[in-house]
Structure formats: structure tokens, C-alpha cells
Design an enzyme around this catalytic site. Structure first.
Site, PDB file in Angstrom:
ATOM      1  CG  ASP A  60      22.190  73.907  50.564  1.00 21.04           C
ATOM      2  OD1 ASP A  60      22.998  74.838  50.409  1.00 21.04           O
ATOM      3  OD2 ASP A  60      21.113  74.042  51.168  1.00 21.04           O
ATOM      4  CG  ASP A 365       7.544  75.238  46.372  1.00 24.28           C
ATOM      5  OD1 ASP A 365       6.776  75.216  47.362  1.00 24.28           O
ATOM      6  OD2 ASP A 365       7.900  74.210  45.787  1.00 24.28           O
TER       7      ASP A 365
END
Length: 605
Positions: A60, A365
Site C-alpha cells: 500500500d 478484522d
């Protein structure tokens, strides 16, 4: 779920499913490329058919420095994988192995010779990567080594670039073999498209792009998600996890298998309370553990939003390995780039909602794991004797607090104001309070020690929970309010994976690191000083009243305040006693003294 691992391995060797492995990185300065490729190489070397492994790195940061490291890793894997499998070495991260290999007896001259040669190759590769990273740019000589470097000719910045997708090793390519002629795992580099006008949703967006791209290239029915610092410490972890999915009786119910997050750099007593073994293990008795973002094997269908259906999931198992991708690497690269574009999810709004990792929360998550469980899937907590993955825990208090701020009591003033909160010790009504306090803490201590901790480690964890409650979670609450009101966007803070030498030395000595100025440190120091002032004020009140401790209504409050003072001892040391670089900055000391004194003055008034 009890499984005979050895029996199932031999029985299902040919039927083992393809596995897609996602490794996520975001910043080459905080997460050095040399560290990233050690994680990549460790998972490429799993004790698993290499033609069924597909390793994806999501960068990223969109850095050509990280891509260069991947090019080097793809070349080094040709000698590293055969060495690992020939001599069954553990762990299979080169850096970790060569660091611990000095303890191995050199009885096998062949192994000693090969190890020496490969170590020399590894040190050379590591030096080249670190030199290039320090320089901050790729030389023209290096750019000529791979066509992929041409992609960076049109990159404006890490936040403004096209999709960069390069298949460095393609399992279908006859040339994709190691020095012994054995196939290599597929190896893919991805930097998804970034444009300032499109919110990229941080790690969740990164993983979702990987899910789509991998579905076109390899489409493994099981996905392993790893942070870039969590290298594989056990080459058999993959087979162990697959055994849960392949179990004839209950395997079709399993949505994901979560390994504990373990760290190789914890001090003896875990000074920053980084271990979460007790918390994660506790979930296992209540429907299974949550997904903690790394070290987790997912069923692709469950991760992509499919609801659990007993009959349908049993039938789907047989077709897991039916899909075969025969296109060349260049064709796959060209046709898959659109799947990682900024606009793709505008057409398919279920991504980040019903499909993939959830958007809108920095702890994507946990809520993703809960969503999978709400769709009917079970989760498994698996903690083998040899840890499946090892990573790097924060080495400073600020890193720890920032991490928990991303993831997410002041009775002392009542004591100073003369407001009793608990019954007198002489009263029978004190018994419920005493019972709850003693039993709860005793149970917590027993649970912690049972999971392999120490008393000092448990005490450190209590301290860290206090610090996190009054700083990380408070600021996280403020961040969420501002986000909901539209004043700010979600932010994702990356925890540093490297530390300076003096910081590491203090961490090894279990000295808390306060060396940076932060509002969170100001809050912690203010609360510590407030508790100290209130403890002194409470003691003064008791002594002046000339009452017995048993008949005084403030006894329990004073004891609680004393406990908070003891917990905060490292803070007082950082404020007034320490002289090293890890002490509290003078600005934090000044502000905290002022705020604590002001709070006490208002309470007394």
C-alpha cells in the site's frame, strides 16, 4: 475438534487445496523491505506442495523499493526453498534462521557447507536491499533487471498512482523452478490504484483488492492473511490448518482458523502487555475466537459473504481444486489490474459491507470475524506447541498506546472531595465488593499464569490495561465522534516495526519508553499525578479524623488509590527520576503537573 493430523495428511495429500497467502505492507520506512521479504520467503517455504501455494504481497506504499526487494526474493527463493526442505530447517525466515542457527551443532558437513554458502548469498541480498532502501531510490542498473520497474515511470506519489501488478513467479511457467528443478510457488506483487478523491479504506481495502485479484490468478479456496512482520515459524502450520477444513464431520462448518499472535521480541515479563493469549483463548469457548487480522486461515467463500449451509458447503468441498488458470503471466496481469482499481467498488458496493473485510472501522478484522460468525460459520483457535507465526511487538509505550487507540475511571477525585464510594470495612456490605475484587483478580492471575505468563507479566498487563483505558480508548472515542459528525475521516496508524539501538536496549531492560511528546502521555502522567495527590489528601483526611481504618468510609478508596499509585510507579520514574532519553519530555511533565493541580483545586473547591 479432535483430528488425527498424520492420518489425514497421508490420506489427503493429493487432494490438498490451493492456498492463497496475503502479506500486507504499507510503508517501506516503517516496515523495511528486508523484513517484508523474510516473511514472504518463510511462507514460500511451507511444507506444502509448492505448485499449490500462491503468495501475494500487497504494497500500500506503492514503493519501487519494496518491489525491488521482491525481485531479489524471487531469485533467492530458488536456493532457499530446496535448502529448507532438504534439511527440514526451522524457522524458514532466513533472518530468523541464521540468527538462531549458531546454536545448531555442525555434525553434518554437507549441511554446514550449504548453510555457509546460502548465508553468504542471503547477507549479500540483504545488504543490497538495505543499501538501496537507505539511498531511497532505484539505480538505473537495477531498473534494467526487471520490466516491472517501468511502472514507476508514471507514478506521481504513493497516494496517486495506477494499479501496479507484477507476477514475479508464475507456477504455470516451465521456467518457474528452483535449482533442483522443483516448482516454485506463484509470487505476485500488487500496489492497488490510489487516487486522492477515492477513500482507500486502509488495510481492509488492501485485502479486498487482493481477494479479487487472487480470484482471477489462482482462486485458492483457502486464504491466509499475514502482516508483513509475522513470519512463519512452523513450516507445518499450513497442513495443520487445512486439517480443520478437511475434517469429514465438522470441517464444512469452519469459516476460519486463527493462530495466536505471538512475538519474538517480548521481554521476560512483557513490559507493555502485548500478548493477547488469554483474551483470544477465552473466545474459544464461546463460538470460536475472533479474527485478529494476522495469522488467520480463511475459507474464501466465507470471507466473501457466503452464508453457512450444511448441505451446500459439504458439496462445495469436492470442487475446490477444479478451477485451473492456464493464461500466461502477462495476460493475467493485464486482465486483473481492473480488479484493484479505485472505481471497481463503486460498481459493486457490497465490497466492504457484505463481501470481504468490513469498512468504516480501524479494527476491520474483529468486526469481519464477527460478521462471518453471524453468517453461521464456526471459527477455530489453534495454538500448537511450536508457534505458527512470530512477529514484532511494540518496543515503546507510545507505539503500544497508538496501536490500542486504533483498536478502540477516576474515583480518586471523590476521595479528595470527601465523597465515599464504598461501605466501611466494618460493614457487612463490604463483603460483596471484597469478594468480587479478590476473586476476579485471582482468576485473572491464574488464567494468565496458566497460559504461560509470569506474575510480573500479569502485573504489567494490568498496568497496560489502565494506561490504554485512559488514553488509547479515550482518544479512539473522540476520533469516532468526530468521524460520525463528519469532521474527520478514518485514519490508520502504522506501528513501527524497527527500533533504535538505545530504545531496544531499554526495552530489553523492561524500562518503559516515554521519549516522545504525545497527548496520550500527558493524560497518563496527569492521571498518575492526580492519583498521587488524592492518595496524600486521603491519608491526611484519615489522620485528621482520628478514626479507625475499619470504621472510616474512605478506607477502600484509599487502598484503591494506593494501588493506582503503585501501578503508576514507572510513570513517576519517567517524570522525575530517570535521566536517559526514554524519560518523560519536560513539556509533558509541565502540562501534567498543571492539569493535575487544577483538577485537585477544583475538587477541593
Amino acid at each position: 475438534m479432535l483430528i488425527n493430523f498424520g492420518r489425514k495428511r497421508s490420506r489427503y495429500e493429493e487432494a490438498l487445496p490451493n492456498i492463497d497467502i496475503f502479506v500486507c505492507t504499507a510503508d517501506p520506512m516503517i516496515e523495511p523491505p528486508a523484513m517484508v521479504i523474510n516473511t514472504v520467503l518463510s511462507v514460500m517455504a511451507y511444507d506444502y506442495p509448492p505448485q499449490k501455494l500462491n503468495v501475494y504481497l500487497s504494497d500500500d506504499g506503492g514503493s519501487d523499493l519494496t518491489f525491488y526487494a521482491m525481485v531479489e526474493a524471487s531469485s533467492f527463493s530458488k536456493i532457499w526453498l530446496p535448502f529448507c526442505k532438504k534439511f527440514k530447517v526451522e524457522p524458514r525466515s532466513p533472518e530468523a534462521y541464521f540468527r538462531t542457527a549458531v546454536l545448531e551443532p555442525l555434525e553434518d558437513p554437507v549441511k554446514a557447507k550449504e548453510r555457509s554458502s546460502i548465508k553468504k548469498s542471503y547477507e549479500g541480498m540483504k545488504k543490497r536491499i538495505e543499501t538501496t532502501t537507505k539511498l531511497g531510490r532505484i539505480s538505473e542498473e537495477i531498473r534494467k533487471q526487471h520490466k516491472g520497474f517501468r511502472e514507476w515511470n508514471s507514478v506521481a506519489s504513493r497516494r496517486y498512482h495506477q494499479t501496479i501488478l507484477q507476477i514475479l513467479v508464475h507456477a504455470k511457467d516451465p521456467k518457474a523452478v528452483d535449482i533442483e528443478g522443483q516448482p516454485l510457488p506463484t509470487l505476485v506483487y500488487l500496489a492497488r490504484e490510489k487516487r486522492p478523491q477515492y477513500h482507500h479504506n486502509f488495510k481492509a481495502g488492501s485485502v479486498n483488492a487482493l481477494i479479487r485479484v487472487s480470484s482471477r490468478i489462482s482462486n485458492g479456496p483457502i486464504i491466509l492473511i499475514l502482516d508483513c512482520d509475522m513470519y512463519s515459524n512452523n513450516s507445518e502450520s499450513m497442513r495443520d490448518a487445512v486439517c480443520f477444513f478437511m475434517d469429514e464431520e465438522k470441517g464444512h462448518e469452519v469459516g476460519f482458523v486463527q493462530f495466536p499472535q505471538s512475538f519474538e521480541n517480548l521481554t521476560k515479563n512483557d513490559v507493555y502487555g502485548s500478548s493477547l493469549n488469554v483474551e483470544i483463548h477465552g473466545f474459544d469457548g464461546n463460538g470460536g475466537p475472533c479474527f485478529i487480522g494476522t495469522g488467520c486461515f480463511h475459507r474464501r467463500n466465507a470471507l466473501c459473504g457466503q452464508k453457512y449451509s450444511d448441505q451446500e458447503c459439504k458439496e462445495n468441498w469436492k470442487g475446490w481444486n477444479d478451477i485451473k488458470m492456464e493464461e500466461t503471466a502477462s495476460v493475467l496481469e493485464d486482465t486483473s489490474k481492473v480488479l484493484a482499481s479505485c472505481t471497481y467498488e463503486e460498481k459493486y458496493a457490497q465490497w466492504g459491507n457484505e463481501m470481504g473485510l468490513k469498512y468504516g472501522c480501524p479494527v476491520e478484522d474483529v468486526i469481519t470475524g464477527l460478521a462471518i460468525q453471524c453468517r453461521g460459520w464456526r471459527s477455530i483457535y489453534f495454538n500448537p506447541e511450536r508457534k505458527g507465526f512470530l512477529g514484532l511487538a511494540p518496543t515503546t509505550l507510545l507505539q503500544t498506546l497508538i496501536q490500542h487507540r486504533r483498536w478502540s475511571e477516576v474515583p480518586s477525585l471523590c476521595l479528595l472531595s470527601g465523597i465515599p464510594l464504598f461501605p466501611k470495612i466494618s460493614s457487612a456490605w463490604v463483603l460483596p465488593f471484597a469478594f468480587v475484587i479478590i476473586v476476579h483478580r485471582a482468576y485473572s492471575l491464574g488464567e494468565f499464569v496458566w497460559c504461560g505468563g509470569t506474575f510480573q507479566g500479569w502485573w504489567n498487563e494490568q498496568r497496560m490495561w489502565l494506561f490504554k483505558r485512559i488514553s488509547s480508548y479515550f482518544f479512539a472515542f473522540i476520533d469516532n465522534i468526530l468521524k460520525l459528525m463528519g469532521f474527520t475521516d478514518s485514519a490508520f496508524a502504522i506501528t513501527a516495526k524497527v527500533a533504535e539501538t538505545d530504545v531496544s536496549q531499554r526495552c530489553e531492560q523492561e524500562l518503559m519508553e516515554f521519549g516522545a511528546s504525545s497527548p496520550m502521555f500527558t493524560v497518563i502522567a496527569t492521571m498518575a499525578l492526580l492519583n498521587a495527590f488524592c492518595f496524600v489528601g486521603g491519608m491526611k483526611r484519615v489522620l485528621m479524623d482520628m478514626q479507625s481504618w475499619f470504621s472510616n468510609p474512605f478506607t477502600l478508596q484509599i487502598l484503591l488509590c494506593a494501588l493506582l499509585v503503585i501501578i503508576s510507579l514507572p510513570v513517576y520514574q519517567g517524570l522525575f527520576l530517570r535521566k536517559d532519553e526514554g524519560r518523560m519530555p519536560s513539556s509533558v511533565t509541565q502540562w501534567s503537573l498543571m492539569f493535575a493541580a487544577l483538577a485537585c483545586a477544583l475538587a477541593c473547591y
